[in-house]
Design a protein around this motif. Sequence first.
Motif, mmCIF file in Angstrom:
data_model
loop_
_atom_site.group_PDB
_atom_site.id
_atom_site.type_symbol
_atom_site.label_atom_id
_atom_site.label_comp_id
_atom_site.label_asym_id
_atom_site.label_seq_id
_atom_site.Cartn_x
_atom_site.Cartn_y
_atom_site.Cartn_z
ATOM 1 N N THR A 99 0.161 -12.257 -27.635
ATOM 2 C CA THR A 99 -1.011 -12.215 -26.400
ATOM 3 C C THR A 99 -0.047 -13.090 -25.609
ATOM 4 O O THR A 99 0.827 -14.194 -26.151
ATOM 5 N N VAL A 100 -0.634 -13.738 -24.356
ATOM 6 C CA VAL A 100 0.217 -14.551 -23.322
ATOM 7 C C VAL A 100 -0.098 -15.632 -24.108
ATOM 8 O O VAL A 100 0.717 -16.642 -23.807
ATOM 9 N N PRO A 101 -2.051 -15.957 -23.919
ATOM 10 C CA PRO A 101 -2.185 -17.459 -24.253
ATOM 11 C C PRO A 101 -1.597 -17.945 -25.815
ATOM 12 O O PRO A 101 -0.818 -19.061 -25.400
ATOM 13 N N ALA A 102 -0.868 -17.224 -26.706
ATOM 14 C CA ALA A 102 -0.684 -17.271 -27.799
ATOM 15 C C ALA A 102 1.185 -18.016 -27.607
ATOM 16 O O ALA A 102 1.207 -18.662 -27.796
ATOM 17 N N TRP A 103 1.627 -16.689 -26.926
ATOM 18 C CA TRP A 103 2.720 -17.197 -26.530
ATOM 19 C C TRP A 103 3.286 -18.226 -26.110
ATOM 20 O O TRP A 103 3.770 -19.423 -25.745
ATOM 21 N N GLU A 104 1.824 -18.722 -24.574
ATOM 22 C CA GLU A 104 2.066 -20.356 -23.772
ATOM 23 C C GLU A 104 1.990 -21.101 -24.375
ATOM 24 O O GLU A 104 2.198 -22.250 -24.596
ATOM 25 N N THR A 105 1.086 -21.398 -26.005
ATOM 26 C CA THR A 105 0.640 -22.429 -27.174
ATOM 27 C C THR A 105 2.052 -22.255 -27.794
ATOM 28 O O THR A 105 1.985 -23.568 -27.862
ATOM 29 N N VAL A 106 3.047 -21.771 -28.173
ATOM 30 C CA VAL A 106 4.100 -21.985 -28.945
ATOM 31 C C VAL A 106 5.002 -21.818 -28.404
ATOM 32 O O VAL A 106 6.218 -22.208 -28.918
ATOM 33 N N LYS A 107 5.660 -21.515 -26.706
ATOM 34 C CA LYS A 107 6.874 -21.223 -26.849
ATOM 35 C C LYS A 107 7.711 -22.845 -26.558
ATOM 36 O O LYS A 107 8.576 -22.641 -26.374
ATOM 37 N N GLY A 108 7.305 -24.256 -26.452
ATOM 38 C CA GLY A 108 7.927 -25.067 -26.757
ATOM 39 C C GLY A 108 8.613 -25.086 -28.476
ATOM 40 O O GLY A 108 9.086 -26.150 -28.122
#
Length: 175
Positions: free
Chosen positions: A70-79
């Motif tokens: 999900t986009v929120p999950a990816w935004e949380t871990v992409k860094g």
Amino acid sequence: MAVPKFHRVLRGERGEAAKQKYLAYLNRLSPTLEDSKVGTGGNRPESKKLFLRLFNYDLPGTIFAEASATVPAWETVKGVTAVNARVKDNIAAPNVSLKFKKVKPARVIYRTLNDTSGTASTSHLTGLRYLKYNNKTISFPFGKASDTDTFAEAVAALKLQIPSTAKPRFQDEDA
């Protein structure tokens, strides 16, 4: 062997009334089924296409498997460095992506909000009181960082960068 959900209720350990109410629900005879909260949680967040290298397949380094989160999950871990080494959100030529229909990539599942107090609630299925925790979880796929990277090495690297209070769970690749 996994224990079925509500096994104590079915064995009568929580009272005969709770058992009968749950059995009625299972048989779709429960009058509370119509006013239950099924389907009121909102829409699922948008998905993001991701690319990774599978652990159980010896493919050239230019072939990536398609996966999603999900986009929120990816935004949380992409860094997170260990995630960026194992998951890409875009690939450029000469890299190629393939969709593997029968393969589920390895996944990390963990809490981003850890509610330890809980709120007293009543079960719609059994009528019993329980503590409801408002924890938020995310999950995302991951693959190997290099040709020699193993699932155990990837888990060790990810564990170092995910807080232990999040209680991460790791699911191996399912082929």
